[in-house]
Design a protein around this motif. Structure first.
Motif, mmCIF file in Angstrom:
data_model
loop_
_atom_site.group_PDB
_atom_site.id
_atom_site.type_symbol
_atom_site.label_atom_id
_atom_site.label_comp_id
_atom_site.label_asym_id
_atom_site.label_seq_id
_atom_site.Cartn_x
_atom_site.Cartn_y
_atom_site.Cartn_z
ATOM 1 N N LEU A 6 0.822 -1.211 0.000
ATOM 2 C CA LEU A 6 0.000 0.000 0.000
ATOM 3 C C LEU A 6 0.854 1.258 0.000
ATOM 4 O O LEU A 6 0.379 2.344 -0.356
ATOM 5 N N LEU A 32 -7.387 -1.783 -0.881
ATOM 6 C CA LEU A 32 -7.108 -2.071 0.525
ATOM 7 C C LEU A 32 -7.613 -3.453 0.910
ATOM 8 O O LEU A 32 -6.907 -4.233 1.558
ATOM 9 N N LEU A 57 -4.539 5.482 1.254
ATOM 10 C CA LEU A 57 -4.048 4.108 1.135
ATOM 11 C C LEU A 57 -2.751 3.920 1.909
ATOM 12 O O LEU A 57 -2.566 2.901 2.585
#
Length: 740
Positions: free
Chosen positions: A294, A602, A302
């Motif tokens: 991420l 995610l 994020l």
């Protein structure tokens, strides 16, 4: 390394616990400040054209419209004398607010675009200043001051981006409180059921508290030096509690198993740290690697989940490896204290007939058992063929949210409002003729209602202005152009318009920046799509390397990656079927819309990491038995027999933490919670219970294959089991709980 950790716990157990308590207190003090440093928003790429346009507009034009006040006349029309007088007074009061700029009122401009078709409502537009955190606070202060009746002639309601973000932040806090109110008591009950004793059930909560408090402290530090999203708190609580339980469950189960086998407390601690501790270290590394992907994305929304995820995994692992063994030494056989009267004699962690029989059945008939499961998972993944993506807007809020209601009125009763316009910025002087030519060409694009510039207003591609210019759009060193359309915000047509506007030839020597709601969506999707291959490659590569170091096989990592991708595909497919296609919307109370792009990424990383968590749990026990000389079938059957109950119990407990977010009012948090919980259960039951033994049966001895060079590399650098053998052989049937 694990031997040294065990010896530290045995020789200095009380010192370790004292240091842990002091660390938790200090982290708690620091972590309490996290909520004041975290930000809302963060969905945009700061390097994108839309973000740079917003920055220029902020610096040179007073900012884009992000607050829309929908003002309704208490009686009659907004042009009535009393309403007009009150409207001008309202605009004058708003201009006095030091946190508002670019206040534009219908009553000052008489612009038809700022008046509803029925004449009963009008708009006041403004820009709320400040960074993401300050903007939320400033917007809330303005809304609290002016929303409601005004001077007896008007009623004011707030909408626009700043109002939506403010309501989302408030709703997130309420959702988190409700989710934890549900998850914590239910988790405690399930822990009592799983462990059958009060003391053992409380131990995983110790690790969960350490993980959550420690990560709050980490977020406070990071939030003081960089942008961190407030939504990282939600992941911290869900993942901290879940992973703390996962890791502690494995440790407690193995420790009690060793005690039941006749080992002394110190030998049981050594064996537990050398086996379960090694598994937890590798598991934490694989989960952290998945969440670390991420960090490659530019959106701090994020990246924040990457910060929180890596932190909570690392702290949970460290807490488990150091604090749990010290607690075992202090408690000894009292770990079984408080046994519930209705609990039978089975010890959690001992071989369970159900999982063993299931594994044996699958390995004897791999095609017959695995193909139906595989077919169901592929069918569940099929909605991905029609997936579309979007970014959060007012529709993620419940229908009763004021900002959402205002947005609905704007779409239905107003034609082409500036709030949803595209903003073109020319960050240099432009002559009047080139500016006019550019605006005329823009006004001829399909769906465009008008184009507003400092020189004039244009429509339908006609060279003659249809209205006067807006002085606020012109600066000596820059020009701002508002492209107002009749298209639904964030629709496919609105996104195509962004590309068409960017394709129009700009005045010579200028490099236009295009911003606005539609441009932000296009840029966010492009930014994530550009970096997604790198993120996936990093996840796959680090996972492959870690599993190779763990198993010494090149086939096991590939098998794990393939099965995990099938599981994730099924999960994302079901979420698409529910949240994009609208199935169950009446039950869950959300509005169907495209999949939120950041939350989908995610969910992929979280679900992949947790899948690898259970992969390591199961593979570690299978490899332990394989290395001790068991044949492939016996290793898989006995390995799943020993770990099946742990994995299923851990999955249920972790899924509860995520499913609790299914009660959220924010639809993207609903999707995240339900999707993550579903992924965990699919992986624990369908993948670990059926597909793994089927794959191991079909692969046979080749499941442990590695080229000679890599075998030599693993022999030198891989981590192999080195814990001492158990003090006594494991009995065929587990004895009753040991008494304290």
């Amino acid at each position: 390394m694990f031997e040294r950790i065990a010896e530290l716990a045995i020789r200095r157990s009380r010192l370790v616990l004292a240091v842990a308590v002091a660390a938790v207190v200090l982290m708690g003090v620091a972590g309490a400040g996290a909520f004041g440093t975290l930000l809302g928003g963060g969905y945009d790429d700061p390097a994108s054209s839309s973000s740079r346009a917003a920055k220029v507009i902020e610096e040179k034009f007073g900012g884009e419209t992000n607050l829309v006040l929908l003002v309704r006349a208490s009686e009659g029309r907004v042009d009535a004398p009393a309403a007009r007088e009150a409207g001008r007074a309202l605009a004058a009061d708003l201009r006095k607010e030091r946190n508002l700029e670019n206040v534009v009122s219908y009553w000052d401009t008489d612009s038809s675009s700022l008046r509803a078709e029925d004449g009963r409502s009008a708009l006041v537009l403004a820009h709320v200043t400040g960074d993401d955190t300050e903007r939320d606070e400033n917007a809330k202060a303005v809304i609290d001051t002016y929303a409601g009746p005004y001077e007896g002639a008007l009623t004011v309601r707030a909408g626009g981006g700043a109002a939506v973000t403010s309501e989302m932040g408030k709703q997130s806090g309420e959702d988190l409180l409700l989710a934890e109110t549900i998850a914590v008591p239910l988790t405690l009950v399930l822990l009592l059921v799983v462990f059958g004793s009060v003391v053992a059930a409380l131990l995983p909560l110790v690790v969960g508290v350490i993980a959550i408090v420690g990560t709050f402290a980490e977020l406070f530090v990071l939030g003081s030096v960089t942008d961190v999203s407030v939504f990282a708190i939600n992941l911290t609580t869900a993942l901290g509690l879940g992973l703390g339980i996962d890791y502690a469950l494995l440790m407690v189960s193995r420790f009690r198993e060793q005690l039941a086998a006749g080992a002394g407390v110190e030998d049981a601690v050594r064996r537990t740290v050398g086996t379960a501790g090694r598994t937890i270290a590798f598991s934490a590394a694989t989960v952290a690697a998945a969440l670390g992907a991420l960090l490659v994305f530019p959106q701090y929304f994020l990246r924040s989940f990457g910060y929180a995820g890596i932190g909570v995994v690392a702290i949970a692992a460290v807490g488990t490896l150091f604090v749990m063994p010290a607690l075992f030494v202090v408690l000894g056989h009292r770990v079984n204290s408080g046994r519930l009267p209705w609990v039978g004699p089975a010890v959690p962690g001992a071989r369970q007939p159900l999982w063993g029989r299931l594994a044996r059945t699958v390995m004897r008939r791999p095609a017959l058992t695995a193909l139906p499961v595989l077919a169901v998972l592929l069918l569940a993944a099929s909605p991905l063929l029609g997936i579309t993506f979007g970014t959060p807007d007012e529709r993620v809020l419940p229908e009763q949210a004021t900002s959402r209601q205002v947005a609905a009125v704007l779409r239905e009763d107003f034609t082409g409002t500036d709030d949803a316009a595209l903003h073109v910025v020319l960050d240099r002087p432009v002559g009047e003729d080139p500016l006019e030519s550019y605006a005329v060409e823009l006004s001829g694009l399909e769906g465009v209602v008008r184009v507003e510039t400092g020189a004039g207003t244009y429509a339908d591609g006609r060279s003659a202005p249809t209205g006067p210019g807006t002085a606020a759009l012109a600066r000596p060193d820059a020009q701002r152009i508002n492209v107002v359309s009749s298209l639904a915000p964030k629709s496919d047509a609105a996104q195509r318009l962004v590309d068409e506007v960017r394709a129009v030839g700009a005045p010579e020597g200028s490099d236009p920046l295009v911003g606005g709601t539609g441009a932000v969506l296009v840029d966010s999707k492009d930014s994530i799509a550009e970096r997604l291959p790198l993120a996936v490659a990093l996840v796959a590569l680090t996972t492959f390397l870690l599993l190779f170091l763990f198993t010494g096989s090149v086939v096991q990592p590939l098998r794990a990656l393939v099965l995990n991708m099938i599981s994730l595909g099924a999960t994302l497919g079901v979420m698409t079927w529910i949240f994009q296609d609208g199935h169950l919307s009446s039950v869950l109370g959300f509005t169907a819309q495209p999949m939120e792009v950041s939350m989908t990424v995610l969910m992929f990383c979280i679900a992949f990491g947790l899948s690898m968590d259970y992969e390591v749990f199961v593979t570690s026990r299978i490899k332990e038995l394989h290395d001790s000389g068991a044949d492939n079938e016996s290793a898989v059957v006995d390995g799943l027999g020993h770990t099946g109950r742990i994995v299923s119990a851990a999955a249920c407990l972790l899924a509860v933490s995520f499913f609790a977010f299914g009660t959220a009012e924010l639809s993207f948090m609903q999707m995240f919670g339900l999707g993550s919980g579903l992924a965990i259960l699919i992986d624990a039951v369908a993948v670990r219970g059926v597909l793994v033994p089927a794959a191991m049966r079909l692969l046979g001895r080749s499941a442990w294959y590695a080229p000679r060079l890599l075998r030599a590399f693993h022999g030198r650098y891989g981590l192999s089991e080195s814990a001492p053998a158990p003090a006594a052989p494991e009995p065929a049937a587990a004895p009753p709980y040991a008494k304290s």
